[in-house]
Design an enzyme around this catalytic site. Structure first.
Site, PDB file in Angstrom:
ATOM      1  N   ASP A  47     -13.821  -0.257 -61.840  1.00 55.40           N
ATOM      2  CA  ASP A  47     -13.874   0.635 -63.010  1.00 55.40           C
ATOM      3  C   ASP A  47     -13.619  -0.179 -64.275  1.00 55.40           C
ATOM      4  O   ASP A  47     -13.752   0.336 -65.386  1.00 55.40           O
ATOM      5  CB  ASP A  47     -12.906   1.819 -62.863  1.00 55.40           C
ATOM      6  N   SER A  48     -13.312  -1.471 -64.104  1.00 60.34           N
ATOM      7  CA  SER A  48     -13.253  -2.381 -65.255  1.00 60.34           C
ATOM      8  C   SER A  48     -14.615  -2.444 -65.944  1.00 60.34           C
ATOM      9  O   SER A  48     -14.712  -2.905 -67.087  1.00 60.34           O
ATOM     10  CB  SER A  48     -12.831  -3.786 -64.810  1.00 60.34           C
ATOM     11  N   LYS A 116     -12.591   1.915 -53.384  1.00 62.33           N
ATOM     12  CA  LYS A 116     -11.207   1.539 -53.725  1.00 62.33           C
ATOM     13  C   LYS A 116     -10.615   2.636 -54.598  1.00 62.33           C
ATOM     14  O   LYS A 116     -11.333   3.239 -55.414  1.00 62.33           O
ATOM     15  CB  LYS A 116     -11.196   0.200 -54.481  1.00 62.33           C
ATOM     16  N   GLU A 118      -6.672   3.702 -56.725  1.00 60.65           N
ATOM     17  CA  GLU A 118      -5.351   3.226 -57.141  1.00 60.65           C
ATOM     18  C   GLU A 118      -4.264   4.186 -56.664  1.00 60.65           C
ATOM     19  O   GLU A 118      -4.484   5.390 -56.587  1.00 60.65           O
ATOM     20  CB  GLU A 118      -5.282   3.125 -58.674  1.00 60.65           C
ATOM     21  N   GLU A 185      -2.164  -6.149 -57.829  1.00 62.89           N
ATOM     22  CA  GLU A 185      -2.428  -6.674 -59.182  1.00 62.89           C
ATOM     23  C   GLU A 185      -1.128  -6.947 -59.930  1.00 62.89           C
ATOM     24  O   GLU A 185      -0.222  -6.103 -59.961  1.00 62.89           O
ATOM     25  CB  GLU A 185      -3.292  -5.661 -59.961  1.00 62.89           C
TER      26      GLU A 185
HETATM   27  O1  KIV Z   1     -11.649  -2.511 -61.820  1.00 66.89           O
HETATM   28  C1  KIV Z   1     -11.416  -3.676 -61.460  1.00 66.89           C
HETATM   29  O2  KIV Z   1     -12.096  -4.635 -61.843  1.00 66.89           O
HETATM   30  C2  KIV Z   1     -10.289  -3.882 -60.562  1.00 66.89           C
HETATM   31  C3  KIV Z   1      -9.879  -5.296 -60.305  1.00 66.89           C
HETATM   32  C4  KIV Z   1      -9.123  -5.805 -61.459  1.00 66.89           C
HETATM   33  C5  KIV Z   1      -9.121  -5.413 -59.048  1.00 66.89           C
HETATM   34  O3  KIV Z   1      -9.723  -2.944 -60.092  1.00 66.89           O
END
Ligand code: KIV
Length: 308
Positions: A47-48, A116, A118, A185
């Site tokens: 989500d980055s 993934k 969180e 992280e």
């Molecule tokens: O969204 C992302 O890029 C991440 C990584 C920093 C692990 O969750």
């Protein structure tokens, strides 16, 4: 590692053998193709993408629709790499059925191999339900950007015994709920090593030292395309921002100086055929000064290389 598509059992075997897992974020087809060819084990459509490629100020605004499109492009480029779609904020926090529907989109529409999300114990029941629905899950602990406001900002986590114990407990709860891998992280190296040794699933670190079972970085950070953003844990393996800037400036100058396109970039026509075209179209031109090169303003949209 196999030369064919990587699967979950390969990643788990790598931890058992002490072979480190490489993961990078990817957000488009060409990057995925290149990273796949380079042998990167896992591609995370993080989500980055919100900050890195969509220009949002943080990760909260990015939508399922946006991330599913990016994931589909990455999956097309990943022949061997294992692809993970990242659940955006509020796509799994409202109800378990919402979480299953949204996670399912990453697999059905995005063709990802896993998702993934969180959070620790608070999302364990959701993780269990996703796994029961046949959706492989990667957990994410430590600094969790989607809830940065709740954990005191974008700060290193696990520096006190209380925090470290909580992260370890969360890691065990996620493992017990069926997550097959974890991302840790921004955690002190020794705490991350301890957590990695206490769970049997692979632990991928970002800002968590070299003793995790693998590493992940944001692609644009490690390629140096993120001007001015360089947290301690990022190593720049290239300086692409400067290269892109230099290339774009040279192109701009050559267009203005009319040194690009040169003869070798232009298509030809024989004299007789051209005289015929002139006789049909006439020779006078409305353009004030186009250098008389007769080029159309419109170009083909085909990406197939065009022969002479
Ligand atoms: O969204 C992302 O890029 C991440 C990584 C920093 C692990 O969750």
């Amino acid at each position: 590692m196999p030369s064919s598509k990587i699967e979950i059992h390969h990643l788990i075997d790598m931890k058992r053998r002490g072979e480190k897992i490489s993961m990078l974020t990817a957000y488009d087809y060409p990057s995925a193709r290149i990273l796949d060819e380079a042998g990167i084990d896992c591609l995370l459509v993080g989500d980055s993408a919100a900050n890195v490629v969509l220009g949002y100020p943080d990760t909260l605004p990015v939508s399922m629709d946006e991330l599913v499109i990016l994931t589909r492009a990455v999956s097309r480029g990943a022949k061997r790499s294992f692809v993970i779609g990242d659940m955006p904020f509020m796509s799994y926090n409202i109800s378990v059925s919402d979480a299953i529907r949204n996670a399912g989109r990453f697999l059905k529409e995005g063709r990802a191999n896993a998702i993934k999300l969180e959070g620790g114990g608070a999302v364990a029941d959701t993780v269990r339900a996703l796994v029961q629905a046949g959706i492989p899950v990667v957990g994410h602990l430590g600094l969790t950007p989607q809830t940065a406001g709740m954990i005191g900002g974008l700060k290193v986590q696990g520096r006190t015994a209380e925090q470290a114990a909580k992260i370890l407990e969360d890691a065990k709860r996620l493992e017990e709920a069926g997550a097959f891998m974890l991302v840790l992280e921004a955690i002190p190296k020794r705490v991350a090593a301890l957590i990695s040794s206490r769970v049997s699933i692979p632990v991928i670190g970002i800002g968590a030292g070299c003793d995790c079972d693998g590493q992940v970085l944001v692609l644009h950070d490690m390629l140096g395309i993120n001007a001015g953003f360089k947290p301690k844990f990022v190593k720049r393996f290239a300086q692409l921002e400067q290269e892109i800037l230099d290339a774009a400036r040279r192109y701009h100058e050559e267009v203005r100086a009319q040194t690009f396109p040169a003869e070798e970039h232009s298509f030809t026509i024989d004299d007789e055929q051209y005289r015929h075209i002139e006789s049909v179209l006439g020779t006078s031109s409305k353009a004030k000064s186009n250098g008389g090169n007769g080029r159309s303003k419109h170009r083909s949209t085909s990406r197939v290389p065009v022969a002479n």
